[in-house]
Scaffold this motif. Structure first.
Motif, PDB file in Angstrom:
ATOM      1  N   ALA A   3       5.328  16.639  -4.889  1.00  0.00           N
ATOM      2  CA  ALA A   3       3.455  16.256  -4.790  1.00  0.00           C
ATOM      3  C   ALA A   3       3.475  15.657  -4.841  1.00  0.00           C
ATOM      4  CB  ALA A   3       2.718  16.060  -6.657  1.00  0.00           C
ATOM      5  N   ARG A   4       3.808  14.011  -4.811  1.00  0.00           N
ATOM      6  CA  ARG A   4       3.350  12.626  -4.303  1.00  0.00           C
ATOM      7  C   ARG A   4       3.267  13.069  -2.567  1.00  0.00           C
ATOM      8  NH1 ARG A   4       3.634   9.110  -1.496  1.00  0.00           N
ATOM      9  NH2 ARG A   4       2.862   6.782  -2.535  1.00  0.00           N
ATOM     10  N   LEU A   5       4.515  13.221  -2.152  1.00  0.00           N
ATOM     11  CA  LEU A   5       4.452  13.320  -0.252  1.00  0.00           C
ATOM     12  C   LEU A   5       3.602  13.955   0.114  1.00  0.00           C
ATOM     13  CD1 LEU A   5       8.063  13.508   0.043  1.00  0.00           C
ATOM     14  CD2 LEU A   5       6.730  11.460   1.162  1.00  0.00           C
ATOM     15  N   GLU A   6       2.957  15.366  -0.672  1.00  0.00           N
ATOM     16  CA  GLU A   6       1.613  15.767   0.047  1.00  0.00           C
ATOM     17  C   GLU A   6       0.436  15.512   0.002  1.00  0.00           C
ATOM     18  OE1 GLU A   6       2.714  19.251  -2.744  1.00  0.00           O
ATOM     19  OE2 GLU A   6       3.787  20.625  -0.927  1.00  0.00           O
ATOM     20  N   LEU A   7       0.355  14.590  -1.446  1.00  0.00           N
ATOM     21  CA  LEU A   7      -0.741  13.898  -1.757  1.00  0.00           C
ATOM     22  C   LEU A   7      -1.245  12.525  -0.992  1.00  0.00           C
ATOM     23  CD1 LEU A   7      -3.483  13.717  -3.632  1.00  0.00           C
ATOM     24  CD2 LEU A   7      -1.518  11.875  -4.656  1.00  0.00           C
ATOM     25  N   SER A  57      -9.181  13.096  -8.548  1.00  0.00           N
ATOM     26  CA  SER A  57      -9.516  11.707  -9.733  1.00  0.00           C
ATOM     27  C   SER A  57      -9.300  10.084  -8.550  1.00  0.00           C
ATOM     28  CB  SER A  57      -8.512  11.548 -11.214  1.00  0.00           C
ATOM     29  OG  SER A  57      -8.621  10.200 -11.704  1.00  0.00           O
ATOM     30  N   PRO A  58     -10.004   9.756  -8.894  1.00  0.00           N
ATOM     31  CA  PRO A  58      -9.501   8.342  -8.059  1.00  0.00           C
ATOM     32  C   PRO A  58      -8.351   7.200  -8.663  1.00  0.00           C
ATOM     33  CG  PRO A  58     -12.275   8.273  -8.387  1.00  0.00           C
ATOM     34  CD  PRO A  58     -11.389   9.209  -9.472  1.00  0.00           C
ATOM     35  N   VAL A  62      -6.216   6.590  -5.616  1.00  0.00           N
ATOM     36  CA  VAL A  62      -6.552   5.306  -5.006  1.00  0.00           C
ATOM     37  C   VAL A  62      -5.410   4.519  -5.027  1.00  0.00           C
ATOM     38  CG1 VAL A  62      -7.320   2.951  -5.463  1.00  0.00           C
ATOM     39  CG2 VAL A  62      -9.434   5.788  -5.741  1.00  0.00           C
ATOM     40  N   PRO A  63      -4.131   4.900  -5.928  1.00  0.00           N
ATOM     41  CA  PRO A  63      -3.294   4.089  -6.155  1.00  0.00           C
ATOM     42  C   PRO A  63      -2.580   4.624  -4.802  1.00  0.00           C
ATOM     43  CG  PRO A  63      -3.926   4.818  -8.337  1.00  0.00           C
ATOM     44  CD  PRO A  63      -4.633   5.532  -7.138  1.00  0.00           C
ATOM     45  N   VAL A  64      -2.478   5.473  -4.368  1.00  0.00           N
ATOM     46  CA  VAL A  64      -1.587   5.990  -3.342  1.00  0.00           C
ATOM     47  C   VAL A  64      -2.093   5.562  -1.924  1.00  0.00           C
ATOM     48  CG1 VAL A  64      -1.413   7.920  -2.092  1.00  0.00           C
ATOM     49  CG2 VAL A  64      -1.360   8.251  -4.274  1.00  0.00           C
ATOM     50  N   ALA A  65      -3.650   5.440  -2.388  1.00  0.00           N
ATOM     51  CA  ALA A  65      -4.067   4.646  -0.726  1.00  0.00           C
ATOM     52  C   ALA A  65      -3.916   3.674  -0.922  1.00  0.00           C
ATOM     53  CB  ALA A  65      -5.438   5.373  -0.618  1.00  0.00           C
ATOM     54  N   GLU A  66      -3.765   2.796  -1.824  1.00  0.00           N
ATOM     55  CA  GLU A  66      -3.115   1.220  -2.179  1.00  0.00           C
ATOM     56  C   GLU A  66      -2.164   1.034  -1.329  1.00  0.00           C
ATOM     57  OE1 GLU A  66      -4.614  -3.019  -2.492  1.00  0.00           O
ATOM     58  OE2 GLU A  66      -5.882  -1.042  -2.705  1.00  0.00           O
ATOM     59  N   GLU A  67      -0.617   1.557  -2.085  1.00  0.00           N
ATOM     60  CA  GLU A  67       0.290   1.559  -1.686  1.00  0.00           C
ATOM     61  C   GLU A  67       0.586   1.622   0.102  1.00  0.00           C
ATOM     62  OE1 GLU A  67       4.504   3.802  -2.598  1.00  0.00           O
ATOM     63  OE2 GLU A  67       2.969   3.887  -4.388  1.00  0.00           O
ATOM     64  N   THR A  68      -0.282   2.889   0.544  1.00  0.00           N
ATOM     65  CA  THR A  68       0.125   3.184   1.388  1.00  0.00           C
ATOM     66  C   THR A  68      -0.748   2.180   3.183  1.00  0.00           C
ATOM     67  OG1 THR A  68      -1.895   4.501   1.335  1.00  0.00           O
ATOM     68  CG2 THR A  68       0.811   5.594   0.956  1.00  0.00           C
ATOM     69  N   GLY A  69      -1.451   1.578   1.892  1.00  0.00           N
ATOM     70  CA  GLY A  69      -2.687   1.069   3.371  1.00  0.00           C
ATOM     71  C   GLY A  69      -4.204   1.452   3.755  1.00  0.00           C
ATOM     72  N   LEU A  70      -3.911   3.146   3.464  1.00  0.00           N
ATOM     73  CA  LEU A  70      -5.394   3.686   3.927  1.00  0.00           C
ATOM     74  C   LEU A  70      -6.414   3.269   3.168  1.00  0.00           C
ATOM     75  CD1 LEU A  70      -3.422   7.175   3.581  1.00  0.00           C
ATOM     76  CD2 LEU A  70      -4.077   6.208   5.730  1.00  0.00           C
ATOM     77  N   ILE A  71      -6.110   2.610   2.121  1.00  0.00           N
ATOM     78  CA  ILE A  71      -7.214   1.803   1.350  1.00  0.00           C
ATOM     79  C   ILE A  71      -7.907   1.489   1.917  1.00  0.00           C
ATOM     80  CG2 ILE A  71      -6.476  -0.101   0.563  1.00  0.00           C
ATOM     81  CD1 ILE A  71      -8.010   1.979  -1.643  1.00  0.00           C
ATOM     82  N   VAL A  72      -7.594   0.587   2.934  1.00  0.00           N
ATOM     83  CA  VAL A  72      -8.348  -0.577   3.826  1.00  0.00           C
ATOM     84  C   VAL A  72      -9.265   0.245   5.058  1.00  0.00           C
ATOM     85  CG1 VAL A  72      -8.737  -2.025   5.821  1.00  0.00           C
ATOM     86  CG2 VAL A  72      -6.637  -2.158   3.927  1.00  0.00           C
ATOM     87  N   PRO A 108      -7.030  -4.808  -4.290  1.00  0.00           N
ATOM     88  CA  PRO A 108      -6.304  -5.684  -4.264  1.00  0.00           C
ATOM     89  C   PRO A 108      -6.002  -6.199  -1.963  1.00  0.00           C
ATOM     90  CG  PRO A 108      -5.460  -5.106  -5.959  1.00  0.00           C
ATOM     91  CD  PRO A 108      -6.843  -3.932  -5.166  1.00  0.00           C
ATOM     92  N   ARG A 109      -5.740  -4.403  -2.307  1.00  0.00           N
ATOM     93  CA  ARG A 109      -5.151  -4.607  -0.138  1.00  0.00           C
ATOM     94  C   ARG A 109      -6.780  -4.846   0.231  1.00  0.00           C
ATOM     95  NH1 ARG A 109      -0.333  -1.334   1.149  1.00  0.00           N
ATOM     96  NH2 ARG A 109      -0.139  -2.282   3.302  1.00  0.00           N
ATOM     97  N   GLN A 110      -7.983  -4.750  -0.208  1.00  0.00           N
ATOM     98  CA  GLN A 110      -9.211  -4.352   0.929  1.00  0.00           C
ATOM     99  C   GLN A 110      -9.393  -6.312   0.715  1.00  0.00           C
ATOM    100  OE1 GLN A 110     -11.576  -1.767  -0.942  1.00  0.00           O
ATOM    101  NE2 GLN A 110     -12.731  -2.233   1.163  1.00  0.00           N
ATOM    102  N   LEU A 111      -9.097  -6.814  -0.245  1.00  0.00           N
ATOM    103  CA  LEU A 111      -9.730  -8.266  -0.488  1.00  0.00           C
ATOM    104  C   LEU A 111      -8.620  -9.309   0.355  1.00  0.00           C
ATOM    105  CD1 LEU A 111     -10.740 -11.027  -2.656  1.00  0.00           C
ATOM    106  CD2 LEU A 111      -8.815 -10.567  -3.903  1.00  0.00           C
ATOM    107  N   HIS A 112      -7.376  -8.677   0.483  1.00  0.00           N
ATOM    108  CA  HIS A 112      -6.054  -9.485   1.497  1.00  0.00           C
ATOM    109  C   HIS A 112      -6.258  -8.876   2.783  1.00  0.00           C
ATOM    110  CE1 HIS A 112      -5.536 -11.412  -2.470  1.00  0.00           C
ATOM    111  NE2 HIS A 112      -4.615 -10.797  -3.153  1.00  0.00           N
TER     112      HIS A 112
END
Length: 214
Positions: A3-7, A57-58, A62-72, A108-112
């Protein structure tokens, strides 16, 4: 794990496959109300993602986007979309109405990310919004991942003329020393303290005293 990989795959497709429109994403706006004046003085932009016809839900994506760098790239879109919406509100403002402020959350990823300051400057220039109307929100934990870099980045952002807010104050480090070190304009007291201040709520835990002290 599947499920995590599909997300992650769906999130990557939604971002990279819609680089121009980001059609699966949208922003909703939570009003900020002045208790003294009884009127809306601003709003906070909140990200929503529609996946397979349902809103995710964010807290989930959002944690997945943060971990993968997609949040940028996602955060870059949020900045541009939020400033665009603020310009739309400006155009609809009546004579005598005071301009609204708009808050956008930074991860955090965006900030840095080295491109953050340029991304914010581009969003402001593209929309024509005055920098002082934009408030960027971040948490203490985001700043403490690399304090020296965070301090330099925050001062770059402040040089653009915008405001900075420290979110969830009271739950993390909550250090007064950090308030001296980082150029913060606004403290947002965590909801776990504020929600008990409603009329009729139990004040036995001392939340009111803590909020007054902060």
């Amino acid at each position: 794990a599947l499920a995590r990989l599909e997300l992650e795959a769906d999130l990557r497709a939604a971002i990279e496959g819609a680089e121009v429109t980001f059609g699966a994403f949208r922003l909703v706006y939570q009003p900020v109300v002045s208790m003294d004046e009884g009127r809306v003085v601003g709003a906070e932009a909140l990200l929503r993602w529609t996946r397979h016809g349902e809103t995710v839900s964010p807290m989930t994506f959002v944690p997945v986007a943060e971990e993968t760098g997609l949040i940028v790239p996602l955060g870059r879109w949020v900045l541009h979309e939020a400033c665009r919406q603020l310009a739309v509100w400006d155009a609809a403002r009546r004579v005598g109405d005071r301009p609204l402020s708009l808050s956008v959350n930074l991860s955090p990823r965006q900030l840095h990310d080295p491109s953050l300051t340029n991304d914010v400057a581009a969003a402001l220039a593209e929309s024509g919004v005055s920098p002082e109307r934009l408030i960027l929100e971040l948490t203490e934990s985001a700043m403490m991942q690399d304090p020296e870099n965070a301090s330099a980045r925050l001062r770059e952002l402040k040089a653009l003329g915008l405001r900075l807010a420290l979110d969830d104050f009271g739950t993390g480090y909550s250090s007064l020393g950090h308030l001296r070190r980082f150029p913060v304009d606004v403290l947002k007291i965590d909801r776990s303290f504020v929600r008990e201040l409603a009329p009729g709520a139990d004040f036995g835990r001392g939340d009111a005293a803590l909020v007054r002290a902060v």
